[in-house]
Design a protein around this motif. Sequence first.
Motif, PDB file in Angstrom:
ATOM      1  N   ALA A 273      -7.986   6.771   5.256  1.00 37.91           N
ATOM      2  CA  ALA A 273      -8.454   5.662   4.343  1.00 37.91           C
ATOM      3  C   ALA A 273      -7.660   5.682   3.096  1.00 37.91           C
ATOM      4  O   ALA A 273      -7.276   4.296   2.621  1.00 37.91           O
ATOM      5  CB  ALA A 273     -10.095   5.921   4.110  1.00 37.91           C
ATOM      6  N   ALA A 274      -7.156   6.598   2.458  1.00 38.00           N
ATOM      7  CA  ALA A 274      -6.643   6.632   1.193  1.00 38.00           C
ATOM      8  C   ALA A 274      -5.151   6.208   1.369  1.00 38.00           C
ATOM      9  O   ALA A 274      -4.755   5.199   0.588  1.00 38.00           O
ATOM     10  CB  ALA A 274      -6.417   8.112   0.755  1.00 38.00           C
ATOM     11  N   ALA A 275      -4.564   6.299   2.622  1.00 38.70           N
ATOM     12  CA  ALA A 275      -3.436   5.523   2.847  1.00 38.70           C
ATOM     13  C   ALA A 275      -3.512   4.282   2.920  1.00 38.70           C
ATOM     14  O   ALA A 275      -2.623   3.522   2.377  1.00 38.70           O
ATOM     15  CB  ALA A 275      -2.690   6.331   4.154  1.00 38.70           C
ATOM     16  N   CYS A 276      -4.411   3.839   3.603  1.00 39.80           N
ATOM     17  CA  CYS A 276      -4.683   2.226   3.949  1.00 39.80           C
ATOM     18  C   CYS A 276      -4.990   1.514   2.651  1.00 39.80           C
ATOM     19  O   CYS A 276      -4.510   0.460   2.535  1.00 39.80           O
ATOM     20  CB  CYS A 276      -5.663   1.980   4.957  1.00 39.80           C
ATOM     21  SG  CYS A 276      -5.363   2.523   6.886  1.00 39.80           S
ATOM     22  N   ALA A 277      -5.549   1.962   1.920  1.00 41.10           N
ATOM     23  CA  ALA A 277      -5.970   1.596   0.559  1.00 41.10           C
ATOM     24  C   ALA A 277      -4.742   1.334  -0.251  1.00 41.10           C
ATOM     25  O   ALA A 277      -4.439   0.275  -0.748  1.00 41.10           O
ATOM     26  CB  ALA A 277      -7.040   2.379  -0.265  1.00 41.10           C
ATOM     27  N   ALA A 278      -3.742   2.546  -0.428  1.00 42.99           N
ATOM     28  CA  ALA A 278      -2.485   2.389  -1.245  1.00 42.99           C
ATOM     29  C   ALA A 278      -1.638   1.439  -0.532  1.00 42.99           C
ATOM     30  O   ALA A 278      -1.035   0.748  -1.234  1.00 42.99           O
ATOM     31  CB  ALA A 278      -1.919   3.907  -1.062  1.00 42.99           C
ATOM     32  N   VAL A 289       5.786  -4.933   4.226  1.00 44.53           N
ATOM     33  CA  VAL A 289       5.340  -4.127   5.060  1.00 44.53           C
ATOM     34  C   VAL A 289       3.746  -3.432   4.551  1.00 44.53           C
ATOM     35  O   VAL A 289       3.452  -2.385   4.827  1.00 44.53           O
ATOM     36  CB  VAL A 289       6.353  -2.824   5.119  1.00 44.53           C
ATOM     37  CG1 VAL A 289       7.498  -3.259   5.893  1.00 44.53           C
ATOM     38  CG2 VAL A 289       6.724  -2.347   3.656  1.00 44.53           C
ATOM     39  N   GLY A 290       3.175  -4.232   3.835  1.00 43.90           N
ATOM     40  CA  GLY A 290       1.752  -3.627   3.427  1.00 43.90           C
ATOM     41  C   GLY A 290       0.881  -3.830   4.459  1.00 43.90           C
ATOM     42  O   GLY A 290       1.038  -4.526   5.589  1.00 43.90           O
ATOM     43  N   VAL A 291      -0.344  -2.894   4.513  1.00 43.33           N
ATOM     44  CA  VAL A 291      -1.386  -2.938   5.450  1.00 43.33           C
ATOM     45  C   VAL A 291      -2.115  -4.187   5.561  1.00 43.33           C
ATOM     46  O   VAL A 291      -2.290  -4.466   4.223  1.00 43.33           O
ATOM     47  CB  VAL A 291      -2.181  -1.610   5.250  1.00 43.33           C
ATOM     48  CG1 VAL A 291      -3.258  -1.901   6.140  1.00 43.33           C
ATOM     49  CG2 VAL A 291      -1.338  -0.597   5.312  1.00 43.33           C
ATOM     50  N   ASP A 438       0.752   7.815   8.645  1.00 41.11           N
ATOM     51  CA  ASP A 438       1.425   7.294   7.382  1.00 41.11           C
ATOM     52  C   ASP A 438       0.942   5.698   7.364  1.00 41.11           C
ATOM     53  O   ASP A 438       0.677   4.965   8.440  1.00 41.11           O
ATOM     54  CB  ASP A 438       2.793   7.482   7.322  1.00 41.11           C
ATOM     55  CG  ASP A 438       3.203   7.722   5.753  1.00 41.11           C
ATOM     56  OD1 ASP A 438       2.153   7.335   4.912  1.00 41.11           O
ATOM     57  OD2 ASP A 438       4.316   8.187   5.613  1.00 41.11           O
ATOM     58  N   SER A 439       1.128   5.035   6.223  1.00 38.92           N
ATOM     59  CA  SER A 439       0.947   3.760   5.970  1.00 38.92           C
ATOM     60  C   SER A 439       2.163   2.797   6.482  1.00 38.92           C
ATOM     61  O   SER A 439       3.164   3.416   6.401  1.00 38.92           O
ATOM     62  CB  SER A 439       0.519   3.324   4.515  1.00 38.92           C
ATOM     63  OG  SER A 439       0.564   2.191   4.248  1.00 38.92           O
ATOM     64  N   THR A 440       1.835   1.601   6.867  1.00 38.14           N
ATOM     65  CA  THR A 440       3.026   0.801   7.147  1.00 38.14           C
ATOM     66  C   THR A 440       4.046   0.773   6.057  1.00 38.14           C
ATOM     67  O   THR A 440       5.070   0.310   6.309  1.00 38.14           O
ATOM     68  CB  THR A 440       2.513  -0.538   7.753  1.00 38.14           C
ATOM     69  OG1 THR A 440       1.588  -1.170   6.759  1.00 38.14           O
ATOM     70  CG2 THR A 440       1.444  -0.633   9.048  1.00 38.14           C
ATOM     71  N   ASP A 441       3.556   0.898   4.968  1.00 36.08           N
ATOM     72  CA  ASP A 441       4.444   0.329   3.703  1.00 36.08           C
ATOM     73  C   ASP A 441       5.299   1.448   3.541  1.00 36.08           C
ATOM     74  O   ASP A 441       6.223   1.341   2.452  1.00 36.08           O
ATOM     75  CB  ASP A 441       3.621   0.089   2.392  1.00 36.08           C
ATOM     76  CG  ASP A 441       3.048   1.270   1.733  1.00 36.08           C
ATOM     77  OD1 ASP A 441       2.783   2.318   2.591  1.00 36.08           O
ATOM     78  OD2 ASP A 441       2.710   1.164   0.646  1.00 36.08           O
TER      79      ASP A 441
END
Length: 480
Positions: A273-278, A289-291, A438-441
Amino acid sequence: MMHAALGSERSLLIGGRWEAAEQVMPVINPWSGEALGAVACADPSHVARAVASALRGAEAMRDLSSGARSRILHAAAAALEAEAESFAAAITAETGKPIRAARREVARAVNTLRLSGEEAVRLAGETLAFDSFPGGEARSGHYVLEPVGVIAAITPFNDPLNLVCHKLGPAFAAGNAVVLKPAEQAPLVAIRLASLLLAAGLPGEALNLLTGRGGDFGDALTGHADVAMVSFTGGAKVAQAICRAAGIKRLAMELGGNGPVIVMDDADVGKAAAACAAGAFGAAGQNCVGVQRIYVHDAIHDVFQAALVAATEALRVGDPLDPATDVGPMIGGDEAARVIAWVDDAVARGATLLTGGERAGALVRPTLLADVPGDAPVACHEAFGPIASLFRFAALDEAIDAANGADYAIHAAIFTESHRTARHAARRLRAAGVMINDSTDYRLDAMPFGGAGRGNMGREGVGFAAREMSQTKVICYHDA
């Protein structure tokens, strides 16, 4: 040599000199609405002179040793690092990027230039086994990499320093000259970088810079017969115009994405959740490359949704110069209005607004949607704003098929504790990069970077871009 002042109308760099033009355009601070200054508006006559200058600059670059190119790039990196705080403040002023993120961009740009300096002395060919086929026994030789010549580089506003470095650094490492067209909304940092590179010893005509409106001179630049390659980062509409004008020449294009993330039932919910928000709301979502689409397993959907809403609402929104700010304004009010229109459209189609959906000027509060129809623009196009949508799934392949539904992608991501699941997703996800837990970004400036699917061609990432900006020459000796 003259230097261009920040916000100066003398912003055209042609033949090693800064020039003005008959027309100017303002550069606006998207947070305050104040004019930071004005820049000159180039026209086709400036293009002709800039390309002629770059042809001479290309000869000067070709004559430089790889060591000399490397020293110039390392000197520029050191100078940029010494002025890091000033450059970060300039990025924030013209883009609205929060100052903490602007500082990270400067640090990355320093690294990009250093990587380019290292690549300059690594660009080498190989020996060839001419005797591997009958008739070649008396032959020996190798191939070398040579510069292509003049490169037209066109950059966007969202990373106005590092993305310029990703064009210039590899181009100079490979021995080319460049005509740079920075983003209309954010040209000032590029102007400062150009002055810094010239002060670091770059030949005076190796870098020419044209500010202004792309519609006024873009076709003249990309279609010029003496431009050997166009390197473009931006939207598909402009890319189509470039392709029409460019004719037969090399094209490297990165045209955006629609970042999908899969969250499995064994994922660490808090971390995901934290990674997706960031990843969704950094840079106000103005990130290729943002979520954007988050597919969550039924077994944890409600728990994850609550955690993501909490993480999103905890983000601090406001003044980008405040070090505590997480999300600043978008690049302008028109883009913010478009984002809200997309949100309203999705809600009208049956989507549920979980949080956000509010706008004040160029500022859009981070927005989460659920139950979004697949044909809504917010789901099937690149949002390039602070919006993300949640979707449920029951089986992994169902989520992968949905993630692959967009016809273009850069990065995809999956959160799972299962190595087998991660490997399966990495094989099947149609993207140029797959981030595990990890996030897509996430992006390392040394890794190959570009799109998969419609309309993307070529790769950035310093070493890969330098090779795209080079051409091979075979040298064969007949010893008989």
